[in-house]
Design an enzyme around this catalytic site. Structure first.
Site, mmCIF file in Angstrom:
data_model
loop_
_atom_site.group_PDB
_atom_site.id
_atom_site.type_symbol
_atom_site.label_atom_id
_atom_site.label_comp_id
_atom_site.label_asym_id
_atom_site.label_seq_id
_atom_site.Cartn_x
_atom_site.Cartn_y
_atom_site.Cartn_z
ATOM 1 N N ASP A 89 -10.684 4.047 -1.302
ATOM 2 C CA ASP A 89 -11.034 3.086 -0.394
ATOM 3 C C ASP A 89 -12.584 2.916 -0.151
ATOM 4 O O ASP A 89 -12.920 4.297 -0.506
ATOM 5 C CB ASP A 89 -11.128 3.373 1.453
ATOM 6 C CG ASP A 89 -9.156 2.973 1.856
ATOM 7 O OD1 ASP A 89 -8.857 2.711 0.391
ATOM 8 O OD2 ASP A 89 -9.194 2.926 2.878
ATOM 9 N N ASP A 123 0.888 -1.145 -0.281
ATOM 10 C CA ASP A 123 -0.142 -0.200 -0.130
ATOM 11 C C ASP A 123 0.934 1.082 -0.154
ATOM 12 O O ASP A 123 1.460 1.508 0.815
ATOM 13 C CB ASP A 123 -0.778 -0.071 1.389
ATOM 14 C CG ASP A 123 -2.050 1.534 1.145
ATOM 15 O OD1 ASP A 123 -1.851 1.975 0.611
ATOM 16 O OD2 ASP A 123 -2.327 1.141 2.049
HETATM 17 C C1 GAL Z 1 -5.493 2.335 3.306
HETATM 18 C C2 GAL Z 1 -5.665 0.897 1.694
HETATM 19 C C3 GAL Z 1 -6.781 0.625 2.835
HETATM 20 C C4 GAL Z 1 -6.097 -0.531 4.370
HETATM 21 C C5 GAL Z 1 -5.782 0.409 4.822
HETATM 22 C C6 GAL Z 1 -4.383 0.697 5.994
HETATM 23 O O1 GAL Z 1 -4.609 3.046 2.214
HETATM 24 O O2 GAL Z 1 -6.383 1.678 0.635
HETATM 25 O O3 GAL Z 1 -7.626 -0.864 2.042
HETATM 26 O O4 GAL Z 1 -5.163 -1.345 3.758
HETATM 27 O O5 GAL Z 1 -5.062 1.671 4.195
HETATM 28 O O6 GAL Z 1 -3.865 1.364 6.761
#
Ligand code: GAL
Length: 656
Positions: free
Chosen positions: A469, A406
């Protein structure tokens, strides 16, 4: 006009901030006028939107409503995709509003404001960007029942789409006692039938799987039927053995190449068998979209070892593993610091990652983990920057099968990245994973930046997030799915578009509650994720699955679309009013079709053969009703519930 001292003070403060006050600002006083109702005085909890909450008289990020320097003292701040339904109760004659992207985005963001009256579009703003001057929209409402205020993402995803309905008023009809009220889409019984559990054995899930020769191979044959089930297999490739009581295939392939094995399951009621193609080769992973569970949408920072084991157990006990769900993926917040040698450590929530992965593997399931290319994860935990090889080796040592990687704080490393800089951290981790002795599915998460669907395969991604998200609101679901058209070109076996994890069941990012989507919205969600060949990662509390959620997730006819071996995701084939038609070709020669209704009233949606490349009389099967609905020439029209979907299979297929 009643200019109170407080308003004068507010005006003084605003002018001190060098902001001008909009022509509509005296509306604060008008909010109390008998003849007008300020939009923000309605129940804003009924606004559904892609990010955050709607705020009365404030932007989505809680600043004064401001469009190109003009501050509005009335109105509401929302975020695309946004939908606000108002039951007019015959009590309004007109709607008026200034619209625009809030200045808090610093000039970013692009949206379209749309006004629907009784299901028909009566006004739209055209494409508006951050920094554009406010526009005025109006709609006559005399005699109308419903008003829907929508903000869509302008066709480029929802980033920075902070949208203001400013100085927004309903003009009230004279002498009508009723008042307009915020409303939600009517909740009608879901359009589906749930077949009784079949006592006879049946095999489900992927028809093809692959692995690198010499690396651990694990595959649980998904099978239903009254227990006990016993399994058998013919023509398994060398190196793979079957546990006849659990249905777990394991070992390591000895060589490259594709083998058509025959897998069989039997119980007291009968037997079933089908072909499972096992492919040996480098990076022969995710030949169909990964199916499983991820901790984030339910637990966020509250995930721990116990919940991961509980989810593993529930995957089997609920029967979902028997329909093809295999992965148990831990998202962010498992990380601690690094030791003196730079090895990443787990925090107290995960005392022994290897023991946990052994537990998951022991049940025939696979396990995943999460990190970021930057110094910190999105949750602020230790991430992989400059430790990529070390971390990949650690994941392999722990027995991980899946890595979600990520972007997050990599923005601090690559400020204003060009395309090459966007690809770079993913190339680095790909190379690091390749140096381990384990097959690890590589899931790119960078919210679609740089049109990742055009280069995800090139950097070795098995899937890549295409959007920001998701959350359990219609605004979010609609915004995400409607943005997927055109992304289907490069996706296919081994590399998939990922419009984010599922939002059915009890979700809530640490505070689980039943999904706020209506049952029909949930049917649309699962139908679309199957059509889009998206990874199907359940995001709910696995220990509290309700019968409706299980029925949604165990519709083998829908899952077969998702797992189809051709791997060709659907695109939008037609759009008319609030109705949309999406379709994809399937390996058996048939066509999977989704008929969707984005409107707040039920309406007819038509699949025209001419939009689908079909001709002549074709049999049509409804996959949520589990019913052949007849053979039709030229088109098939069906009534689709508000925010609902019908999933069809059209054509006569050949046996696979
Ligand atoms: C976001 C991601 C989410 C989750 C989150 C965790 O950037 O899109 O799905 O993984 O971080 O901190």
């Amino acid at each position: 006009m009643n200019r109170t001292p407080m308003l004068r003070r507010m005006r003084a403060v605003l002018s001190l901030l060098a902001l001008t006050v909009a022509p509509g600002w005296p509306g604060v006083a008008n909010a109390q006028d008998a003849g007008r109702l300020a939009l923000e005085t309605l129940d804003l909890s009924k606004v559904t939107q892609g990010y955050g909450d709607a705020h009365a008289r404030r932007s989505v990020n809680d600043n004064p409503l401001t469009i190109k320097g003009t501050v509005y003292l009335t109105g509401l701040g929302t975020h695309a995709d946004s939908s606000f339904l108002i039951d007019l109760k015959g009590a309004a004659t007109a709607f008026e509003s200034w619209v625009g992207v809030d200045d808090e985005t610093g000039g970013k963001g692009s949206v379209v404001f749309e006004i629907y009256v009784d299901g028909k579009k009566v006004a739209d703003s055209g494409l508006m960007h951050g920094g554009d001057a406010p526009k005025r929209l109006t709609a006559p409402l005399t005699g109308a029942k419903r008003l829907t205020l929508k903000v869509t993402d302008g066709g480029d995803g929802v980033s920075y789409d902070h949208a203001d309905w400013a100085g927004a008023f309903l003009t009230l009809a004279d002498g009508v006692a009723a008042k307009p009220e915020a409303a939600t889409v009517p909740v009608v019984p879901p359009r589906m039938t749930v077949p009784p559990l079949d006592p006879k054995p049946a095999i489900h899930g992927p028809r093809i799987t692959g692995a690198t020769p010499g690396r651990p191979f694990l595959f649980l044959i998904p099978a239903t039927g009254t227990p006990p089930l016993t399994f058998a297999a013919k023509n398994l490739p060398a190196g793979i053995t079957l546990d006849k009581t659990t249905g777990i295939l394991s070992g390591a392939l000895l060589k490259n190449g594709s083998t058509d094995a025959q897998i069989m399951v039997r119980n007291a009621q009968g037997r079933a068998s089908r072909k499972l193609t096992i492919v040996g080769g480098v990076r022969q992973l995710s030949l169909t979209p990964p199916m499983g569970w991820n901790s984030w949408n339910c637990w966020a920072g509250a995930v721990d070892d116990a919940k991961t084991r509980q989810s593993t157990d529930a995957m089997l006990a609920s029967g979902l593993a028997a329909h093809g769900f295999q992965y148990i993926n831990i998202d962010d917040t498992w990380e601690a610091q690094r030791d003196a040698k730079g090895e990443i450590l787990t925090n107290a929530k995960f005392p022994d990652m290897k023991a946990l992965s052994d537990y998951v593997h022991g049940k025939g399931l696979k396990i995943g983990i999460y990190s970021s290319p930057g110094p910190k994860t999105c949750g602020g935990y230790e991430a992989s920057y400059q430790h990529e090889e070390q971390d990949a080796l650690t994941y392999a040592k722990w027995g991980m099968d899946y890595l979600k990687y990520d972007w997050c704080s990599y923005s601090d490393i690559a400020k204003n990245p060009d395309l090459d800089a966007m690809k770079q951290p993913y190339r680095v981790m790909r190379a690091a994973l390749d140096k381990t002795s384990r097959d690890i599915v590589f899931s790119l998460c960078q919210y679609g930046m740089g049109d990742v669907w055009q280069w995800g395969p090139e950097v070795g991604g098995n899937c890549w997030r295409t959007t920001g998200d998701i959350n359990d609101s219609w605004g979010s679901l609609y915004g995400i799915y409607s943005a997927q058209d055109g992304h289907e070109k490069l996706a296919g076996p081994g590399h998939w578009n990922d419009p984010d994890m599922l939002i059915v069941g009890r979700v809530g990012w640490g505070n689980p509650h039943p999904s706020r989507l209506t049952p029909n919205e949930q049917i649309l969600h699962i139908s679309m994720w199957c059509l889009l060949a998206s990874p199907l990662l359940i995001g709910c509390d696995m220990a509290q699955l309700d019968p409706f959620t299980i029925a949604l997730l165990s519709n083998d006819e829908a899952l077969d679309i998702n797992q189809d071996t051709l791997g060709q995701p659907a695109g939008r084939r037609a759009k008319s009013g609030e109705g949309e038609v999406w379709a994809r070709p399937l390996a058996d020669g048939t066509t999977a079709v989704g008929l969707l209704n984005n409107g707040v009233e039920e309406e007819d949606v038509t699949a025209n053969w001419s939009d689908l490349g079909l001709r002549g009389r074709q049999p049509v099967r409804d996959l949520w009703l589990h019913k052949d609905v007849g053979a039709f020439a030229d088109k098939y029209t069906v009534r689709v519930p508000a925010h609902g979907a019908i999933l069809l299979k059209i054509g006569k297929g050949k046996a696979l």
